[in-house]
Every structure is written in C-alpha cells, then in structure tokens.
Design a protein around this motif. Sequence first.
Motif, PDB file in Angstrom:
ATOM      1  N   TRP A 165       0.831  -1.194   0.000  1.00  0.00           N
ATOM      2  CA  TRP A 165       0.000   0.000   0.000  1.00  0.00           C
ATOM      3  C   TRP A 165       0.873   1.255   0.000  1.00  0.00           C
ATOM      4  O   TRP A 165       0.596   2.226  -0.701  1.00  0.00           O
ATOM      5  N   LYS A 166       1.905   1.179   0.784  1.00  0.00           N
ATOM      6  CA  LYS A 166       2.829   2.311   0.835  1.00  0.00           C
ATOM      7  C   LYS A 166       3.375   2.628  -0.561  1.00  0.00           C
ATOM      8  O   LYS A 166       3.365   3.780  -1.004  1.00  0.00           O
ATOM      9  N   THR A 167       3.808   1.580  -1.226  1.00  0.00           N
ATOM     10  CA  THR A 167       4.358   1.814  -2.552  1.00  0.00           C
ATOM     11  C   THR A 167       3.281   2.213  -3.544  1.00  0.00           C
ATOM     12  O   THR A 167       3.529   2.984  -4.462  1.00  0.00           O
ATOM     13  N   LEU A 168       2.098   1.710  -3.324  1.00  0.00           N
ATOM     14  CA  LEU A 168       1.008   2.085  -4.222  1.00  0.00           C
ATOM     15  C   LEU A 168       0.720   3.576  -4.112  1.00  0.00           C
ATOM     16  O   LEU A 168       0.523   4.262  -5.121  1.00  0.00           O
ATOM     17  N   VAL A 169       0.696   4.026  -2.896  1.00  0.00           N
ATOM     18  CA  VAL A 169       0.436   5.449  -2.711  1.00  0.00           C
ATOM     19  C   VAL A 169       1.534   6.260  -3.381  1.00  0.00           C
ATOM     20  O   VAL A 169       1.264   7.251  -4.066  1.00  0.00           O
ATOM     21  N   HIS A 170       2.733   5.780  -3.185  1.00  0.00           N
ATOM     22  CA  HIS A 170       3.835   6.490  -3.822  1.00  0.00           C
ATOM     23  C   HIS A 170       3.719   6.446  -5.340  1.00  0.00           C
ATOM     24  O   HIS A 170       3.907   7.455  -6.030  1.00  0.00           O
ATOM     25  N   THR A 171       3.412   5.266  -5.820  1.00  0.00           N
ATOM     26  CA  THR A 171       3.273   5.113  -7.271  1.00  0.00           C
ATOM     27  C   THR A 171       2.205   6.043  -7.827  1.00  0.00           C
ATOM     28  O   THR A 171       2.359   6.638  -8.893  1.00  0.00           O
ATOM     29  N   ALA A 172       1.151   6.141  -7.082  1.00  0.00           N
ATOM     30  CA  ALA A 172       0.041   6.958  -7.571  1.00  0.00           C
ATOM     31  C   ALA A 172       0.418   8.424  -7.641  1.00  0.00           C
ATOM     32  O   ALA A 172      -0.178   9.190  -8.397  1.00  0.00           O
ATOM     33  N   LYS A 173       1.395   8.778  -6.853  1.00  0.00           N
ATOM     34  CA  LYS A 173       1.734  10.193  -6.791  1.00  0.00           C
ATOM     35  C   LYS A 173       2.782  10.593  -7.833  1.00  0.00           C
ATOM     36  O   LYS A 173       2.942  11.785  -8.111  1.00  0.00           O
ATOM     37  N   ILE A 174       3.485   9.643  -8.312  1.00  0.00           N
ATOM     38  CA  ILE A 174       4.521   9.981  -9.283  1.00  0.00           C
ATOM     39  C   ILE A 174       3.956   9.874 -10.698  1.00  0.00           C
ATOM     40  O   ILE A 174       2.890   9.310 -10.924  1.00  0.00           O
ATOM     41  N   SER A 175       4.711  10.411 -11.600  1.00  0.00           N
ATOM     42  CA  SER A 175       4.236  10.391 -12.980  1.00  0.00           C
ATOM     43  C   SER A 175       4.354   8.981 -13.550  1.00  0.00           C
ATOM     44  O   SER A 175       5.212   8.197 -13.125  1.00  0.00           O
ATOM     45  N   PRO A 176       3.483   8.693 -14.463  1.00  0.00           N
ATOM     46  CA  PRO A 176       3.501   7.357 -15.061  1.00  0.00           C
ATOM     47  C   PRO A 176       4.860   6.985 -15.640  1.00  0.00           C
ATOM     48  O   PRO A 176       5.226   5.815 -15.657  1.00  0.00           O
ATOM     49  N   GLN A 177       5.595   7.986 -16.068  1.00  0.00           N
ATOM     50  CA  GLN A 177       6.894   7.690 -16.657  1.00  0.00           C
ATOM     51  C   GLN A 177       7.874   7.152 -15.629  1.00  0.00           C
ATOM     52  O   GLN A 177       8.798   6.429 -15.952  1.00  0.00           O
ATOM     53  N   GLN A 178       7.665   7.565 -14.419  1.00  0.00           N
ATOM     54  CA  GLN A 178       8.616   7.145 -13.388  1.00  0.00           C
ATOM     55  C   GLN A 178       8.277   5.786 -12.792  1.00  0.00           C
ATOM     56  O   GLN A 178       9.022   5.263 -11.985  1.00  0.00           O
ATOM     57  N   ARG A 179       7.135   5.295 -13.167  1.00  0.00           N
ATOM     58  CA  ARG A 179       6.717   4.026 -12.571  1.00  0.00           C
ATOM     59  C   ARG A 179       7.424   2.871 -13.250  1.00  0.00           C
ATOM     60  O   ARG A 179       7.709   2.900 -14.438  1.00  0.00           O
ATOM     61  N   ARG A 180       7.655   1.878 -12.454  1.00  0.00           N
ATOM     62  CA  ARG A 180       8.312   0.696 -13.000  1.00  0.00           C
ATOM     63  C   ARG A 180       7.461  -0.542 -12.708  1.00  0.00           C
ATOM     64  O   ARG A 180       6.521  -0.495 -11.937  1.00  0.00           O
ATOM     65  N   GLY A 181       7.887  -1.574 -13.328  1.00  0.00           N
ATOM     66  CA  GLY A 181       7.183  -2.830 -13.113  1.00  0.00           C
ATOM     67  C   GLY A 181       5.887  -2.894 -13.875  1.00  0.00           C
ATOM     68  O   GLY A 181       5.602  -2.062 -14.743  1.00  0.00           O
ATOM     69  N   GLU A 182       5.136  -3.850 -13.521  1.00  0.00           N
ATOM     70  CA  GLU A 182       3.872  -4.025 -14.205  1.00  0.00           C
ATOM     71  C   GLU A 182       2.981  -2.833 -13.922  1.00  0.00           C
ATOM     72  O   GLU A 182       2.757  -2.468 -12.780  1.00  0.00           O
ATOM     73  N   PRO A 183       2.502  -2.211 -14.979  1.00  0.00           N
ATOM     74  CA  PRO A 183       1.685  -1.016 -14.797  1.00  0.00           C
ATOM     75  C   PRO A 183       0.401  -1.310 -14.031  1.00  0.00           C
ATOM     76  O   PRO A 183      -0.293  -2.276 -14.317  1.00  0.00           O
ATOM     77  N   VAL A 184       0.147  -0.464 -13.098  1.00  0.00           N
ATOM     78  CA  VAL A 184      -1.121  -0.566 -12.386  1.00  0.00           C
ATOM     79  C   VAL A 184      -2.104   0.376 -13.062  1.00  0.00           C
ATOM     80  O   VAL A 184      -1.771   1.531 -13.324  1.00  0.00           O
ATOM     81  N   PRO A 185      -3.248  -0.114 -13.355  1.00  0.00           N
ATOM     82  CA  PRO A 185      -4.238   0.728 -14.035  1.00  0.00           C
ATOM     83  C   PRO A 185      -4.475   2.042 -13.276  1.00  0.00           C
ATOM     84  O   PRO A 185      -4.545   2.028 -12.043  1.00  0.00           O
ATOM     85  N   GLN A 186      -4.554   3.067 -14.014  1.00  0.00           N
ATOM     86  CA  GLN A 186      -4.727   4.376 -13.397  1.00  0.00           C
ATOM     87  C   GLN A 186      -5.972   4.419 -12.523  1.00  0.00           C
ATOM     88  O   GLN A 186      -5.992   5.083 -11.486  1.00  0.00           O
ATOM     89  N   GLU A 187      -6.957   3.717 -12.963  1.00  0.00           N
ATOM     90  CA  GLU A 187      -8.195   3.696 -12.178  1.00  0.00           C
ATOM     91  C   GLU A 187      -7.922   3.181 -10.768  1.00  0.00           C
ATOM     92  O   GLU A 187      -8.408   3.731  -9.781  1.00  0.00           O
ATOM     93  N   LEU A 188      -7.109   2.178 -10.693  1.00  0.00           N
ATOM     94  CA  LEU A 188      -6.777   1.646  -9.380  1.00  0.00           C
ATOM     95  C   LEU A 188      -5.968   2.649  -8.568  1.00  0.00           C
ATOM     96  O   LEU A 188      -6.188   2.831  -7.367  1.00  0.00           O
ATOM     97  N   LEU A 189      -5.042   3.285  -9.251  1.00  0.00           N
ATOM     98  CA  LEU A 189      -4.215   4.255  -8.550  1.00  0.00           C
ATOM     99  C   LEU A 189      -5.062   5.419  -8.035  1.00  0.00           C
ATOM    100  O   LEU A 189      -4.809   5.953  -6.953  1.00  0.00           O
ATOM    101  N   ASN A 190      -6.041   5.777  -8.812  1.00  0.00           N
ATOM    102  CA  ASN A 190      -6.935   6.828  -8.341  1.00  0.00           C
ATOM    103  C   ASN A 190      -7.661   6.397  -7.071  1.00  0.00           C
ATOM    104  O   ASN A 190      -7.813   7.175  -6.119  1.00  0.00           O
ATOM    105  N   ARG A 191      -8.075   5.177  -7.098  1.00  0.00           N
ATOM    106  CA  ARG A 191      -8.753   4.680  -5.899  1.00  0.00           C
ATOM    107  C   ARG A 191      -7.799   4.643  -4.716  1.00  0.00           C
ATOM    108  O   ARG A 191      -8.186   4.892  -3.570  1.00  0.00           O
ATOM    109  N   VAL A 192      -6.562   4.343  -5.018  1.00  0.00           N
ATOM    110  CA  VAL A 192      -5.566   4.349  -3.948  1.00  0.00           C
ATOM    111  C   VAL A 192      -5.471   5.735  -3.338  1.00  0.00           C
ATOM    112  O   VAL A 192      -5.514   5.890  -2.110  1.00  0.00           O
ATOM    113  N   LEU A 193      -5.361   6.720  -4.204  1.00  0.00           N
ATOM    114  CA  LEU A 193      -5.244   8.082  -3.700  1.00  0.00           C
ATOM    115  C   LEU A 193      -6.483   8.488  -2.920  1.00  0.00           C
ATOM    116  O   LEU A 193      -6.394   9.108  -1.853  1.00  0.00           O
ATOM    117  N   ASN A 194      -7.614   8.128  -3.462  1.00  0.00           N
ATOM    118  CA  ASN A 194      -8.854   8.476  -2.782  1.00  0.00           C
ATOM    119  C   ASN A 194      -8.910   7.839  -1.400  1.00  0.00           C
ATOM    120  O   ASN A 194      -9.180   8.513  -0.400  1.00  0.00           O
TER     121      ASN A 194
END
Length: 575
Positions: A518-547
């Motif tokens: 979860w910690k990394t998810l929150v971080h991932t959600a906050k950074i730009s998609p370009q900076q993300r690594r690994g298997e892409p997490v759908p933006q929709e999920l990341l939005n939910r993470v942020l929410n």
Amino acid sequence: MVSHKCVEEFSLQFPANARAPRSARKRRSIKKEISENDKTCAIDLLATVAENLLSESGCENMAIDKPVNGVEEDHCLVTQKHSVKEEFPVEDKPLKPATLTNVNPYQGSLSPCGFSSVINGKVETEDGGFSNSAGIASCQAGQELKPSIDGDAVVLDARPNGVASLGSSSRTKVPSLGADALCGGALDDVNMFSRDDDENFSGYICPRVTKKSPRSVPRIGDRRIRKILASRHWKGSSRHSDAKSWRNYYLHHQRSYPIKKRKYFDNISDSDDYRLHSKMQRGSRTFSTMKGPGASFVSRDSHVKLRIKSFRVPELFVEIPETATVGSLKRMVMEAVSTLLSDGHRVGLMVQGKKVRDDNKTLHQTGISQDNTHLDSLDFSLEPSSEAPHLLSSNPLGHVCEELAICHGSNMDAVVKSEHDSALFPSDSFDKETATDEFKALVPAALSELSPQLPRHKSKQQQQQTAQRRMRRPFSVTEVEALVQAVEKLGTGRWRDVKHSAFEDADHRTYVDLKDKWKTLVHTAKISPQQRRGEPVPQELLNRVLNAHGYWSQQHVQLHETLSLPPKPEAVLLL
DNA sequence: TTTAGGG
DNA sequence: CCCTAAA
C-alpha cells in the motif's frame, strides 16, 4: 499531503472504523497439504520436457538410447534436501484451483502456472499435442527407486531405464522449453493450483476467488493429467511395467508423511533446481568434412546434435521413522518430486560454465558448433522464471544447514559419499574440469561445508547472517485490486484485517507485505507514469488508492484531533 | 502479535 | 522486502 479535493471526491461509503477486539480475532492454523494431483505429474513432467525438446527441435534424428544393464547411471533422480516435520498434519488438503483470466507474462511465468497447469493448458489448447512426438518412453524417470537406509539418513536414488537422445536440426535455436513454449497460448485460462502450506509456493493468489472455486476443478486437472498419461508411450518390458505401477502407486495412495516444503522450496527458488546435462555427441560430426581449415563460415547444413544425458535435481534429505512404511517413504519422495517440479520453468543455457543470456545469438556464435571444444560443457538448466542473479551462488545456506543439522555426522558423511560416488559424478559425462564445476554447481553449499574435502567458508554466525530473503513476488493487478478494495473498506492501519479479508488464502502475503504494498502504491500513484516501474497498475486503481489514502488519512487526523482537544500551537504556526 | 516507519 | 521500536 492529501488534497481536500481528493477527500471530497471520494464517493465510496466507508464503514465506521469499527475494529473487532483482538480477543475476537480467531487465529487460523494452517494445515495444508499437497493433493494427489501434483503427484501425478512429476514423471510426466520429465517426459513433457523431453517431448518439448523433441518437438521443438524437429527431431528427425531422434533416437532412444536403451541402456543395458543399467549402464546409464546418471539420470533422472528427483530428490532434494529435505526434512520431515512431524507436527504437520496428515490429512490432505485439496489444491485450490483458481481461474485466472488475465495473466500477464511476468505473473504467468513467475510461478502461477506450475507444471501441472502448464500441462493442462497445453493439453487444452493442443489436441494430442503431447503425443505427437513419439518415443519418449525412455524418459520415464525413476523407474527404479532405490532407497538405501543408512542409519538415520536415507539416501534415495532413482534411475530411469533410458535416456532420450535427440538430434537437433535447428541451426539457430537451442531447443527451448521455457514457460512460453510450455504454456503456449493457454495463459488465458489456466487452472492454477496453489498450496497454502507453503507461502513460498503459491506464486499467485486470486484474492477471494479461490475459496469460491468449485472443488471439481482439481479433478479436472487430474483428468487432464491422466490424459497425458494415456498418451505416454510405455514399453512392454517388465521394467516399464514396474514403472507404471510405481507411478500409479502415487496416484492412488494417501501420503502419510507430509514434508516441510518451505525450506526446500527456498532452495529451489534461489538456486538451480534441476539441470539438464547435455553433451554433444562428438562421434556424430556428420558435416565435419565441409569445413576447411580456418574456415569461419558455417555450412548451411551444419547441425548440432544435442543429447540430454541426464536430468537431475538436487538431493533430497529425508528423515523418516524406522517404523514408517516403504510406501510412505515413497510418497514422501514423490511429493518432494512433485513440488520440486511444479515451479520454475525457464531454460538456462550454459556453455563452459558461462551463462548464455542472449537468446538471439546463434548456436555457432555461442560456441555451440559441431567441432567446438566447448561442447563438453554444454549445460541446460531449469531455472525459476524470476530473474535470479546468480545461477547457483545464492544458495540458502541457512536453511539447508538447519536441516542438515538433523542428521548425525557419520550419517552425513555417508550421504556425501554417496553423492560423490554416483549421483554427482556420472562416470564419463564430464571432463575433470567440468566435473569440478558441476560439483560446485550441484552440491548445495551446506553439503560442501560438511564435506571434509571441501573448504568451509563460513562460521555459524555468518551462516545465520545469510538468512534467506524471501522471494520477490510482485503484486499482480488482481492482487492490487483486492488490496485496494480491502483498504477502501477497512482503512489503513488495519492490515491484519485487510490480510484476512482479502488475502486469507495468500499465505505468502503477510500483513506487513500488504502494508508495504500500500505504501508503494500510494507512492506510485503520486509519481508520474513515466517514473513508474514494473507491471503497470491501471490508473483507475491508482486513483482509488489516492482516494482511499486521502480519506483514511483524514480520518486519522480527525481522530487525533478528537483525542487532543486543545489544538497544538505548533500546528497553528505551521498553518 | 500487530502497527508504523525507516532502511 | 527487511528490520524493529512500540504498543
């Protein structure tokens, strides 16, 4: 920082942060077992491996060596250092099937599709796909299981009646039996079997899904396996008949001595599990005359003949009561075999001890040519799909040693001796230099340490420092989805509940893991998609993470404010 | 044991 | 993922 907007936009209904009293939380004791299903396919796996080799190499020259008088000594033992844990329950636990509809490549190859599922997938997609290449009967491994009791230590040796020789007509491609080859296009609907008793085993979890899956699926898997079995070519000799009953034995008997799987699975994941030793057949240089002195070109028709001489799996250490039955011993070994083979499916190639990583190189470029001196040290290995940095160097010392400690010194010597005598040094397979390498490669470090012939490297303290790091297991999108949903419902800070709510069946995911993710998810959600690594997490999920993160952060803030009624002056100053 | 956070 | 203080 959580933007106010985030909180406002969060539309889900969040339940009150009611937390069950700890007394009410029941502790679940996990008592799980491998089911019979897995036991069915170990032998078939060997055959399958060979068959794939054959079919992919277009084996026109395929020939079967039928060793007479057991001359072929160095084959197909499937054992691994091992110990029995008495406290493990006896009852079987069925595998939990789960249908995965969207397997990404990484996920799919990392472990979820264990061999049984691979086989299933293959059978599903290709009618008779496994029976199209005949003549692999020789690879029925372990027709003869020869346990020899030596004090407390039991050394097991299984030998096949034959080996498969195969001639490869492929000029540019080493026969490959990686996950791709095996899984083919079957990844879209793969039945996966996960074992809960081994947190390192079940590489994939289908959160919540697994529990609801119908029990009948394992039977389906079983049926599929049997289908494969039916296509196997058994020879009519008595020895082969023995082999058949041997296998059937495991198909129909309950096991009584479950095995402490985790530890040896750790071995598997980080070291070379089992290797296919192959040697060039020097005697068959069909085209050697086509090469002039100093000629650098390779004739179009130059072929390299590969012969898989042995298929070996690291040793298995078994501790079993004297009063145990032979049958139970066999079942133990069979289970070890099955578990060992049910994960890790990528072929590595080593030439002269050097790993060849570039798949695009031609054999000739790699040094695998008909008149090359390197051919003696051509070595295939089955490796875990996840990238292990070093083929063999990362041996989990601690675990092996831990188990070795069980046996007495004298017995250990016997084991080591046995290893030296037969299994590790097949008579003429390797020249001395190679044999040495192989020895280093195949003997678990712990054995090396106990062996008087070899130098000891580490003190006990150092060994403990070499604590095994858990295998890296990237979260799949499915898992992330489950995690997000659980956190939305339960909030952050209740990781134990999250775990039991959504990852109950994923024993390899601890609540700490979930929290970390979860910690990394929150971080991932906050950074730009370009900076993300690994298997892409759908933006929709990341939005939910942020929410969710925003929402629950807010909750925590409010909770604190309620607890400390007088607002802190510092906070005011900061604002 | 579980949380929370740093490494 | 690991490690650990703190609860």
